[in-house]
Scaffold this active site. Sequence first.
Site, PDB file in Angstrom:
ATOM      1  N   VAL A  13      67.947 189.176  57.824  1.00 34.72           N
ATOM      2  CA  VAL A  13      68.051 189.165  56.369  1.00 34.72           C
ATOM      3  C   VAL A  13      68.757 190.440  55.945  1.00 34.72           C
ATOM      4  O   VAL A  13      68.363 191.539  56.341  1.00 34.72           O
ATOM      5  CB  VAL A  13      66.666 189.080  55.701  1.00 34.72           C
ATOM      6  CG1 VAL A  13      66.810 189.080  54.177  1.00 34.72           C
ATOM      7  CG2 VAL A  13      65.932 187.823  56.159  1.00 34.72           C
ATOM      8  N   ASP A 109      58.711 195.252  60.062  1.00 37.54           N
ATOM      9  CA  ASP A 109      58.829 194.268  58.975  1.00 37.54           C
ATOM     10  C   ASP A 109      57.537 194.202  58.176  1.00 37.54           C
ATOM     11  O   ASP A 109      57.562 194.140  56.930  1.00 37.54           O
ATOM     12  CB  ASP A 109      59.190 192.888  59.535  1.00 37.54           C
ATOM     13  CG  ASP A 109      58.238 192.393  60.610  1.00 37.54           C
ATOM     14  OD1 ASP A 109      57.493 193.208  61.211  1.00 37.54           O
ATOM     15  OD2 ASP A 109      58.226 191.166  60.872  1.00 37.54           O
ATOM     16  N   ARG A 110      56.401 194.262  58.867  1.00 36.33           N
ATOM     17  CA  ARG A 110      55.112 194.233  58.172  1.00 36.33           C
ATOM     18  C   ARG A 110      54.884 195.529  57.403  1.00 36.33           C
ATOM     19  O   ARG A 110      54.256 195.528  56.329  1.00 36.33           O
ATOM     20  CB  ARG A 110      53.983 193.970  59.163  1.00 36.33           C
ATOM     21  CG  ARG A 110      54.104 192.595  59.845  1.00 36.33           C
ATOM     22  CD  ARG A 110      53.024 192.377  60.886  1.00 36.33           C
ATOM     23  NE  ARG A 110      51.739 192.063  60.266  1.00 36.33           N
ATOM     24  CZ  ARG A 110      50.611 191.931  60.955  1.00 36.33           C
ATOM     25  NH1 ARG A 110      50.616 192.114  62.277  1.00 36.33           N
ATOM     26  NH2 ARG A 110      49.488 191.632  60.341  1.00 36.33           N
ATOM     27  N   THR A 132      59.305 183.171  62.336  1.00 34.01           N
ATOM     28  CA  THR A 132      59.085 182.656  63.685  1.00 34.01           C
ATOM     29  C   THR A 132      57.590 182.633  63.984  1.00 34.01           C
ATOM     30  O   THR A 132      57.072 181.688  64.573  1.00 34.01           O
ATOM     31  CB  THR A 132      59.814 183.538  64.709  1.00 34.01           C
ATOM     32  OG1 THR A 132      61.201 183.606  64.354  1.00 34.01           O
ATOM     33  CG2 THR A 132      59.673 182.966  66.105  1.00 34.01           C
TER      34      THR A 132
END
Length: 255
Positions: A13, A109-110, A132
């Site tokens: 992204v 990402d978290r 995913t």
Amino acid sequence: MVLAVDIGNTNIVMGCFESDKILFVERLSTNQQSTALEYAIMLKNILEIHSIDINDFKGGIISSVVPSVTLTMKEAMERLIKKRIMVVGPGIKTGLKINLDNPAQLGSDRVADAVAAINLYPVPIIMIDMGTATTVSVIDKEKNFIGGMIIPGLRTSLDSLSGKASQLPFISLVPPKKVIGTNTIDCMKSGIIHSNAASIDGVIERIENELGEKCTVVSTGGVAKIIVPYCKRDIVIDDELLLKGLMIIYNKNKQ
């Protein structure tokens, strides 16, 4: 203007932001064999589509859960905008308190999702990122990241089902008209969508029972828009959550 990229197992992204405004969000397929030049060309093409001048960039930032692509993308971004590129990880200030057995194991990402959430939504918060894998992250009322869950993602589960059962086809994720399917494809669609929605509702309920209080629930990720409408709980969909987190982290670390 800042170029932001999140590298996931399935998708990359990317977007760019100026001040506190995200100008666009686009998705690419993650390819571990692509070279820095190939990624640079893809990024350049996307920027041209959005009429973005590469000379306007002040820097860039990456979050990644695919180590083999991280340095390749960093090199691609450096070649393209010729500015410093941050990578979310050790040494980067986030403002997030992580109360885990091993905080270093938390994916960047978290981290970015959580940073955005604590700055934008009332705590406590349950964040659900559907990619995913479906990751569930919990932030308590003191804005501490206290843990969560990792669940097989919708597409991962569906592709495994179709790949292991010889009579079940690979299907698109177009929701069926009814819960009770009357043919194989509708049964598969109903099963994967409604079971995921029910699972999310159940997970939220169990987390809230353990915390002893209601939470703000925020969802993001590639399939959130497909599943969340079938959940019984009120869930905010924020497609830009991760990029908002990267924007906040960049601003905390810019020189």
